[in-house]
Design a protein around this motif. Structure first.
Motif, mmCIF file in Angstrom:
data_model
loop_
_atom_site.group_PDB
_atom_site.id
_atom_site.type_symbol
_atom_site.label_atom_id
_atom_site.label_comp_id
_atom_site.label_asym_id
_atom_site.label_seq_id
_atom_site.Cartn_x
_atom_site.Cartn_y
_atom_site.Cartn_z
ATOM 1 N N SER A 1 18.431 -2.873 52.887
ATOM 2 C CA SER A 1 17.601 -2.390 51.687
ATOM 3 C C SER A 1 16.776 -3.244 51.011
ATOM 4 C CB SER A 1 18.899 -1.621 50.928
ATOM 5 O OG SER A 1 18.180 -1.539 49.613
ATOM 6 N N GLU A 2 15.801 -2.903 50.583
ATOM 7 C CA GLU A 2 14.908 -3.902 49.783
ATOM 8 C C GLU A 2 15.602 -4.429 48.812
ATOM 9 O OE1 GLU A 2 11.053 -2.872 49.051
ATOM 10 O OE2 GLU A 2 10.620 -4.850 48.145
ATOM 11 N N GLU A 3 16.359 -3.657 47.924
ATOM 12 C CA GLU A 3 17.004 -4.119 46.577
ATOM 13 C C GLU A 3 18.379 -4.531 46.983
ATOM 14 O OE1 GLU A 3 15.033 -5.130 44.757
ATOM 15 O OE2 GLU A 3 13.188 -3.874 45.347
ATOM 16 N N ILE B 1 15.614 0.656 54.425
ATOM 17 C CA ILE B 1 15.436 1.407 53.169
ATOM 18 C C ILE B 1 14.426 0.879 52.225
ATOM 19 C CG2 ILE B 1 16.284 2.355 51.124
ATOM 20 C CD1 ILE B 1 19.072 2.662 51.987
ATOM 21 N N ASP B 2 13.295 1.641 51.954
ATOM 22 C CA ASP B 2 12.278 0.770 50.946
ATOM 23 C C ASP B 2 12.382 2.051 49.851
ATOM 24 O OD1 ASP B 2 10.556 0.084 49.062
ATOM 25 O OD2 ASP B 2 9.028 -0.606 50.680
ATOM 26 N N PRO B 3 13.236 1.710 48.792
ATOM 27 C CA PRO B 3 13.382 2.585 47.826
ATOM 28 C C PRO B 3 12.075 2.797 46.984
ATOM 29 C CG PRO B 3 14.516 0.607 47.093
ATOM 30 C CD PRO B 3 14.051 0.314 48.523
ATOM 31 N N LEU B 4 11.298 2.091 46.814
ATOM 32 C CA LEU B 4 10.111 2.258 45.885
ATOM 33 C C LEU B 4 8.847 1.161 46.630
ATOM 34 C CD1 LEU B 4 9.955 2.093 42.072
ATOM 35 C CD2 LEU B 4 7.874 2.080 43.655
ATOM 36 N N ASP B 5 8.062 1.792 47.527
ATOM 37 C CA ASP B 5 7.020 1.050 48.020
ATOM 38 C C ASP B 5 5.813 1.260 47.058
ATOM 39 O OD1 ASP B 5 6.101 -0.487 50.065
ATOM 40 O OD2 ASP B 5 4.786 1.341 50.801
ATOM 41 N N ALA B 6 5.072 -0.016 46.838
ATOM 42 C CA ALA B 6 3.986 -0.181 46.054
ATOM 43 C C ALA B 6 4.610 -0.432 44.816
ATOM 44 C CB ALA B 6 2.941 1.001 46.021
ATOM 45 N N TRP C 1 11.347 -3.360 55.662
ATOM 46 C CA TRP C 1 11.623 -2.254 55.232
ATOM 47 C C TRP C 1 10.282 -1.568 54.597
ATOM 48 C CZ3 TRP C 1 14.990 -5.966 53.492
ATOM 49 C CH2 TRP C 1 14.600 -6.942 52.710
ATOM 50 N N ASP C 2 9.249 -2.534 54.407
ATOM 51 C CA ASP C 2 7.893 -1.837 54.210
ATOM 52 C C ASP C 2 7.205 -1.173 55.438
ATOM 53 O OD1 ASP C 2 7.795 -3.212 51.354
ATOM 54 O OD2 ASP C 2 7.530 -5.048 52.397
ATOM 55 N N ILE C 3 7.427 -1.697 56.499
ATOM 56 C CA ILE C 3 6.679 -1.288 57.571
ATOM 57 C C ILE C 3 7.372 -0.366 58.890
ATOM 58 C CG2 ILE C 3 5.020 -3.041 57.301
ATOM 59 C CD1 ILE C 3 6.130 -4.627 59.425
#
Ligand code: A3P
Ligand code: MG
Length: 358
Positions: free
Chosen positions: A132-134, A172-177, A298-300
């Motif tokens: 996960s990103e975070e 997991i990207d919980p919030l992209d951008a 996780w972004d792509i």
């Protein structure tokens, strides 16, 4: 006289023995029955006191179930993202800097969404690796349960498919951008889940929390989205990063000419959606997505899975497939297209490896 004056007749002995055997049988059969009942009752609960999380046998996971949970996780994470933005208390801070020196932002939206998404997926599939990103704060655990229901549209299009749990990596990207989220540019924001099997992206979910729009796709399975009917291959519109651009504009113009339309936009999820047939009023359209700086998997991954499921491609700028296991970074930039000659696009990119990364 017999000792103590007791005389044992053979018949008495036989009756006594039979009685003893009866008592023993009674006691022992009750014990056995109890053991059996315990065994039968305890067997299904071997994984703990809760109901079994998945219908797949131990050591296996059903990709259709994983898809259903991934969609739910993206939606539930998206609710947090939206709630925090609408409450206007983002608690924005910097978590570091990119290699190019841009500030990497972190908000309560990222953290709360991450917590929901992570614990939902972990609770449903405890044996699966989740990246996960975070950071997940173990002291701040949350039980987010899954009722095991599979949405009707998924049931209609996707068959159950079991794979070994150890072959799966979830991203997991919980919030992209996040950058655009802090600027209140809501259209760019997505939550994403990707499932890779042996490093290959096979399930992608991209969810837009502010318009409650969700795209999902499974390679060799099905999807709820399709490619557009046509793309401009000659002078493609190129969608690129607005906050981590690097030299992407220069590269795009060098490759496709000065007349090429370049669309700066936030979010890797948003940019993949720009290549598809998306009935969404806050969505721009493009023909090719190019990114030249370092980017995280996780972004792509979700966008890569969606494109692959629909017959499109996302590769490094050198045309290599990206493997979604191991390290979380992608070094080779990316180019994504669908219903185009992807190889020809890559061949057009002039020595990008050497010139464009910084
Ligand atoms: N050079 C870089 N280093 C680290 N992350 C990068 C990056 N370029 C892009 N990203 C991340 O990739 C996502 C899409 O980027 P962009 O909007 O610029 O196209 C963003 O993710 P997050 O918003 O999830 O952090 C962004 O932070
Ligand atoms: Mg991201």
């Amino acid at each position: 006289m017999a000792p103590m004056g007791i005389r044992l007749s053979p018949l008495g002995m036989a009756v006594f023995c039979l009685l003893g055997l009866g008592v023993l049988y009674h006691l022992y059969s009750g014990f056995l029955a109890g053991r059996f009942a315990f065994f039968m009752l305890s067997e299904p609960a071997a994984g703990g006191p809760e109901a079994p999380r998945s219908s797949a046998p131990a050591g296996a996971v059903d990709l259709r179930e994983l898809l259903a949970v991934s969609v739910l996780a993206a939606v539930r994470g998206g609710e947090e993202v939206k709630r925090v933005r609408e409450g206007n208390v983002l608690n924005e801070k910097a978590k570091g800097k990119t290699r190019e020196g841009a500030e990497e932002k972190l908000t309560s939206g990222d953290l709360l969404s991450n917590r929901k998404m992570f614990y939902l997926l972990k609770g449903a599939f405890p044996g699966v690796q989740i990246n996960s990103e975070e950071h997940v704060d173990a002291a701040d655990q949350e039980t987010v349960s899954w009722d095991r229901s599979i949405p009707e549209d998924i049931k209609k299009k996707i068959q159950p498919k079991e794979v070994p749990a150890e072959s799966v990596t979830v991203w997991i990207d919980p919030l992209d951008a996040t950058q655009e989220y802090t600027e209140d540019l809501r259209q760019y924001v997505t939550t994403m889940v990707c499932v890779a099997v042996n490093g290959k992206p096979v399930i992608g979910v991209i969810h837009k929390p502010f318009s409650a729009y969700t795209v999902w796709a499974m390679v060799d399975g099905g999807s709820n989205v399709k490619a557009r009917s046509s793309y401009n291959e000659k002078t493609p519109r190129i969608i690129v990063s607005r906050s981590h651009a690097g030299k992407v504009e220069q590269v795009a113009r060098q490759t496709f000419g000065n007349k090429t339309v370049i669309i700066p936009a936030g979010g890797a999820g948003y940019k993949v959606l720009a290549l598809l047939d998306v009935a969404e009023k806050n969505q721009e359209e493009a023909d090719v997505y190019i990114h030249v700086t370092y980017i995280k998997k996780w972004d792509i991954c979700a966008g890569n899975a969606v494109l692959r499921a629909l017959g499109g491609h996302m590769t490094t700028l050198a045309g290599e497939e990206i493997s979604y296991t191991g390290s979380d970074g992608n070094e080779g930039g990316l180019i994504a297209s669908i219903n185009m000659n992807h190889k020809a696009l890559i061949e057009k990119l002039p020595n990008l490896e050497k010139t464009s990364r910084k």
